[in-house]
Enzyme design. Structure first.
Site, PDB file in Angstrom:
ATOM      1  N   TYR A 436      42.390  15.802  53.978  1.00  0.00           N
ATOM      2  CA  TYR A 436      42.735  16.239  55.114  1.00  0.00           C
ATOM      3  C   TYR A 436      44.178  16.076  55.804  1.00  0.00           C
ATOM      4  CZ  TYR A 436      41.048  12.096  57.857  1.00  0.00           C
ATOM      5  OH  TYR A 436      40.662  10.860  58.443  1.00  0.00           O
ATOM      6  N   GLU A 437      44.620  16.770  56.536  1.00  0.00           N
ATOM      7  CA  GLU A 437      46.069  16.657  57.278  1.00  0.00           C
ATOM      8  C   GLU A 437      47.129  17.026  56.181  1.00  0.00           C
ATOM      9  OE1 GLU A 437      46.214  16.222  60.658  1.00  0.00           O
ATOM     10  OE2 GLU A 437      48.309  17.006  60.141  1.00  0.00           O
TER      11      GLU A 437
END
Lengths: 585, 249
Positions: A436-437
Site C-alpha cells: 500500500y501507499e
C-alpha cells in the site's frame, strides 16, 4: 510471548549524535525551546506508552480481529480505550502546530514515536495513521470554513480521517477511478461511488470519521488530471448521518485488528478540497510524510523481529558450538546465538535495523529542515533530498521489514511457525507495507524515473556528494578508513550505473523500468554504507563503551557481509540490457 | 496541604542486572535507569490528592547524581509542582538519605510526606521509617489506601495476614505499597509544561548534613543460578528428596 523494549539508546544516538539534531533545532525558530533532555524525555515516555498500552493488545487484536455487523465495525477489545489513552496523552498531536492545539514538535520525534507504535501494534496504528497527513492536507488546501470546522478536531483526535482512493478497477492507477461528484446549489457537492480498501473507513474509536475522497467532477478530463479531492464526513455538522455506508471489511493475511472497509457513497454531502481536477496535487502535501511513515513501519517490524529473535537465540540451546565466547564453559548444548549461521542472521537483523533507523530519522529531519529551516536555500535543498529519499525509505524499509521478519522467524525454527511466539505475526503484519501507499514497484519507478533521471541526476549527485564528504571525514581514522574507501568506490559505481541508464533510455525507453527495482536496492545499500561510515566515525576511539564497540562491530559486519550485495545489484542493472519477453496473452 | 514526595533513580525494572567483575557493585554502565516503581506510586498518590483538591502543592525531592534530574522531570510531568535535587555522586545509605530528607522537611514543612516503601535496587525498606523517627512525624507504612479527613489521615496498611487501618495525626509520613494505585503515563503536554517548572539543586553541604557512611559494602554477588529440575517417580521419592536433599520438611 512478545518482547519489546523501546530502543531508546540507539534512538538517542541517532537523534543526538548521528543527526546532531539538537544543534539544528537551535537554528529553527519553531524548535528553539527544544533541547536534548526534553527530546529524550518525550521519546522515553512515548516508549513507555507503546510498550505499556499498545504492545499488550498486539496479539489479542490479531486473534480477535474486527467484527462487521450491518454497517457497523467493532474493533478488537481494548483498541478504543488505547486510542482514548493515546489522544489523552497528547501523542496524536505531537507534530501538529501549536496554533491548532498541537505540541509543535519536530517530525523527527514523531518518527521515533511512530517507529515504536509500529513495532508494538501495527494494526492499531492504522487508525490514527492517516491523521497527520490529513491535517497537513486540510491545512494547506482547506477553505477557512473547513479548517475552522475540522482542523482542531483532527488535532485533538476527536475525529479520525480516512483516505478513500482505491476502487475495484483503480488500484495503482487512480486515473481509472469512477466515483462522481456533482455540485449542489449551496456550494457543496454530492459524492456517489464505491471505494474499497479504506483503512479505518468505519470503526468504533471516534464518533465521527472524516473521509478524504477522490472523485470526478462532471466536466472532468479523463485520467489522473481529472480527479478532485473531497471532504466527506460520516456525520454532518448538523448531526445527520451522511449517505456513507460501510458494506463490509476484508479478511486479511495481517493487520487483522485494522478495519479495511468497503464504502459506498450515495449522494453523500461533501466539500471540495483544493482546486477542481487538482485532487492529486492536493494530496501530494501528505505524500512525503505518509510514505516516510510506511517506511517506518518496515523499520518498526525489523526492530521487533530483531529483539524477539535476539532474546530467543540467547535462551534456546541446541547443539554444541564450534567456538564459544571467551570464558564460556562447555555445555551439553549451547545457546543458538553461538552458532555462526545464527550470528550471521542476528547481526544482519541488528545492522540493517540500526542503519535504517539512521536513514529514516534523517529523512524525517530533512522534512523538518524543509519546513522550519531559517535559510531558504537550505530549505529547498532539504525538500529535494527528502523527496529523493522518500521512495527509497518506503520501498527499501518495507521490503527489509518483511524479509527480516522471515529471518527472525527462522531463528525460532518450528516455534516461529506457531502462534505461541509473536514472530509469525510480525511476518504477516509487515507484508502489507510493501503493497500500500504506492506499491514498492511504483516507488522504484518514482525513484529512478522521476527523482533521479527526471532532474538530470542533480538530486542524486547532491546526495552522493554528502556521502563522499562523510567518506572524506572518516578516511583518516584507523577504525573506519577502509569503510570510507568502500563507500567512495560504491558512490562512483552507482553514479556510473545511473549515467548508463540515462544514456540507454534514449534508445530503449523501457530499460530504466526493467532496472528500477535493482537500482533502488543498490541505492539502499550505498545509503546504508553512508549510515555505517558515519556511525563508525562517531564510535571511533570509544570502543571501551560497549554501545560504541557494538557500532564498530556492526559497521565491520556491514562492509564485509552486506555491502557485497551491491555488486549483485550492479550486475542485475547491467543484465537489464536484455529485453524481457512478453508473456502469452 | 503541602505534600513532599520522594523519587529515587534506580536501574529500570526491565534490566537484567549484572555484578561488576570485581564484585564491588552492580554494573551501571550503559544501563537504562528509571524512577523507582514505588516512587511512581508515591507521585501518583500525591497527584491524585491534588486533583481531589486536598493537596495544594507537591514538591518532589531526589537524592542522587545530576542525572537524577531526569526522574525529577518525570515527576514534574506527572504533576509535581516543583522539584529539588540534593546532588551527590556518593552511594548513600538509608540513614544519610533520611537525614537529608529531614533537612528538607524542616525547610518545607509539608503536612504529608509520601515515599516508596523501598527502592528496587537496594531493597532496604527503611528510609521512610528513619525519616519518621528523625522528624517525629506519625508513620503509616505499606499503604494500600489513603483517606485524609481534616487534620487526620486514615491509612490502610498491608500487613502479614490482612489489612490494618490506622488513623494518623498530620503531619505524617506514608510509605506506598504496590496496590495503592496504578500510576499514569505522563502526557505529552505535561512533559512540555514540566520543562518550565522549577527544579532546584542543592548539595548535602548546603543543607548542613554530613553524609558520612556508617556502613561499608564488602561484596556484591549475583544470586546462585537456579539448578535444573528433575522428575520424580513417586510421591514417596518426592517426600524423601524434600526431606534429605532440599531439607525443607
Amino acid at each position: 510471548m512478545w518482547h519489546y523494549q523501546a530502543p531508546l539508546r540507539d534512538m538517542r544516538f541517532v537523534i543526538e549524535e548521528w543527526l546532531a539534531a539538537p544543534a539544528d533545532w537551535q537554528r529553527m525558530p519553531a524548535f528553539a525551546a527544544l533541547d536534548v533532555e526534553l527530546a529524550a524525555q518525550v521519546v522515553e515516555e512515548a516508549g513507555r506508552f507503546a510498550g505499556g498500552v499498545l504492545a499488550p493488545l498486539n496479539a489479542s487484536g490479531d486473534r480477535q480481529g474486527c467484527r462487521f455487523d450491518n454497517g457497523r465495525v467493532t474493533t478488537p477489545d481494548g483498541f478504543p480505550a488505547a486510542y482514548q489513552a493515546f489522544v489523552d496523552g497528547g501523542w496524536a498531536a505531537l507534530a501538529c502546530a501549536e496554533e491548532h492545539g498541537g505540541q509543535g514538535l519536530p517530525q523527527l520525534l514523531n518518527a521515533a514515536l511512530l517507529e515504536m507504535i509500529y513495532s508494538t501494534n501495527h494494526a492499531w496504528a492504522m487508525y490514527p495513521g492517516i491523521a497527520h497527513g490529513a491535517y497537513e492536507c486540510l491545512r494547506a488546501h482547506g477553505t477557512p470554513e473547513l479548517r475552522e470546522r475540522y482542523l482542531a478536531d483532527i488535532v485533538s483526535g476527536e475525529i479520525l480521517p480516512t483516505m478513500c482512493l482505491t476502487e475495484p478497477q483503480a488500484g495503482s492507477d487512480v486515473g481509472l477511478l469512477r466515483s462522481r461528484a456533482e455540485p449542489a446549489a449551496d456550494g457543496s457537492y454530492r459524492i456517489t461511488g464505491g471505494k474499497i480498501f479504506a483503512s479505518g473507513g468505519e470503526h468504533d474509536l471516534t464518533e465521527n470519521i472524516l473521509h478524504l475522497v477522490l472523485a470526478r467532477l462532471p466536466d472532468a478530463p479523463s485520467g489522473s488530471r481529472g480527479i478532485s479531492l473531497f471532504l466527506v464526513p460520516k456525520r454532518l455538522p448538523d448531526g445527520r448521518h451522511n449517505a456513507v455506508r460501510c458494506g463490509g471489511i476484508e479478511h486479511k493475511l495481517g493487520i487483522r485488528g485494522s478495519a479495511t472497509c468497503t464504502l459506498s457513497f450515495e449522494q453523500a454531502e461533501g466539500w471540495l478540497l483544493g482546486e477542481p481536477h487538482r485532487g492529486l496535487a492536493a494530496m501530494f502535501v501528505m505524500m512525503n510524510s505518509a510514505r516516510l511513515h510506511v517506511g517506518l513501519q518496515g523499520l518498526g517490524h525489523a526492530e521487533a523481529a530483531w529483539q524477539n529473535a535476539a532474546q530467543y537465540a540467547a535462551e534456546r540451546r541446541q547443539m554444541r558450538a564450534v567456538r564459544r565466547p571467551e570464558g564460556r564453559a562447555e555445555a551439553p548444548a549451547d545457546p543458538i546465538h553461538y552458532h555462526p549461521a545464527m550470528r550471521r542472521t542476528l547481526l544482519e537483523l541488528r545492522t540493517l535495523t540500526e542503519g535504517m533507523r539512521a536513514l529514516g530519522y534523517w529523512t524525517a529531519h530533512l522534512l523538518d529542515q524543509a519546513e522550519q529551516g531559517a535559510d531558504p536555500a537550505l530549505r529547498a535543498q532539504a525538500e529535494s533530498r527528502a523527496q529523493l529519499l522518500t521512495p527509497l525509505v518506503k520501498a527499501y524499509f518495507t521490503e527489509q521489514g518483511f524479509r527480516l521478519a522471515s529471518s527472525a522467524l527462522q531463528v525460532f525454527g518450528g516455534y516461529g511457525y506457531v502462534q505461541d511466539y509473536a514472530v509469525e505475526q510480525i511476518l504477516r503484519d509487515s507484508r502489507i507495507a510493501m503493497i500500500y501507499e504506492g506499491s514498492n514497484e511504483i516507488q522504484a519507478n518514482d525513484l529512478l524515473l522521476r527523482k533521479v533521471l527526471g532532474d538530470g541526476g542533480a538530486a542524486l549527485r547532491g546526495l552522493l556528494e554528502t556521502f563522499r564528504a562523510e567518506a572524506e571525514a572518516a578516511s583518516t581514522l584507523p577504525e573506519c578508513g577502509g569503510f570510507a574507501t568502500a563507500l567512495g568506490q560504491y558512490c562512483d559505481r552507482l553514479a556510473t550505473a545511473a549515467e548508463g541508464l540515462a544514456a540507454a533510455a534514449a534508445q530503449d525507453p523501457e530499460r530504466p523500468y526493467r532496472a528500477a527495482g535493482d537500482f533502488l536496492r543498490l541505492l539502499g545499500l550505498v545509503a546504508l554504507a553512508f549510515a555505517w561510515v558515519r556511525s563508525a566515525r562517531l564510535a571511533a576511539g570509544r570502543a571501551d563503551d560497549p554501545f560504541y564497540a557494538g557500532k564498530l562491530e556492526s559497521a565491520a559486519f556491514f562492509f564485509a557481509y552486506l555491502l557485497p550485495e551491491a555488486d549483485h545489484r550492479l550486475a542485475l542493472i547491467e543484465a537489464s540490457r536484455q529485453p524481457l519477453p512478453f508473456l502469452p496473452e | 496541604m503541602k505534600i513532599l514526595v520522594t523519587v529515587k533513580r534506580v536501574v529500570d525494572y526491565n534490566v537484567k542486572v549484572r555484578v561488576k567483575a570485581d564484585n564491588s557493585a552492580v554494573d551501571l554502565a550503559n544501563v537504562k535507569m528509571a524512577m523507582n516503581p514505588f516512587c511512581e506510586i508515591a507521585v501518583e498518590e500525591a497527584v491524585r490528592l491534588k486533583e481531589r483538591g486536598i493537596a495544594s502543592e507537591i514538591v518532589a525531592v531526589s537524592v542522587g547524581p545530576a542525572a537524577a534530574q531526569e526522574q525529577l522531570r518525570t515527576a514534574l510531568a506527572l504533576g509535581a509542582d516543583r522539584a529539588l535535587l540534593i546532588e551527590t555522586d556518593e552511594e548513600l545509605g538509608s540513614l544519610a538519605v533520611a537525614k537529608l530528607l529531614k533537612a528538607v522537611v524542616d525547610k518545607e514543612q509539608p503536612q504529608l510526606v509520601i515515599t516508596g516503601k523501598q527502592a528496587i535496587d537496594s531493597d532496604n525498606n527503611q528510609t521512610g521509617q528513619m525519616l519518621a523517627a528523625l522528624t517525629g512525624y506519625a508513620q503509616g507504612t505499606f499503604a494500600s489506601k489513603l483517606e485524609p479527613a481534616g487534620d487526620k489521615l486514615k491509612v490502610v496498611r498491608e500487613i502479614d495476614g490482612g489489612l490494618q487501618t490506622l488513623e494518623l495525626a498530620l503531619p505524617a509520613i506514608v510509605t506506598t505499597d504496590l496496590r495503592l494505585n496504578e500510576p499514569r503515563y505522563a502526557s505529552l503536554p505535561n512533559i512540555m509544561k514540566a520543562k518550565k517548572k522549577p527544579l532546584e539543586t542543592v548539595t548535602p553541604a548546603d543543607l548542613g548534613v554530613s553524609v558520612a557512611s556508617t556502613l561499608k559494602t564488602l561484596k556484591v554477588e549475583a544470586p546462585a543460578e537456579r539448578q535444573a529440575g528433575i522428575k520424580v517417580g513417586s510421591v514417596a521419592e518426592l517426600v524423601e528428596k524434600l526431606k534429605n536433599e532440599a531439607k525443607v520438611i
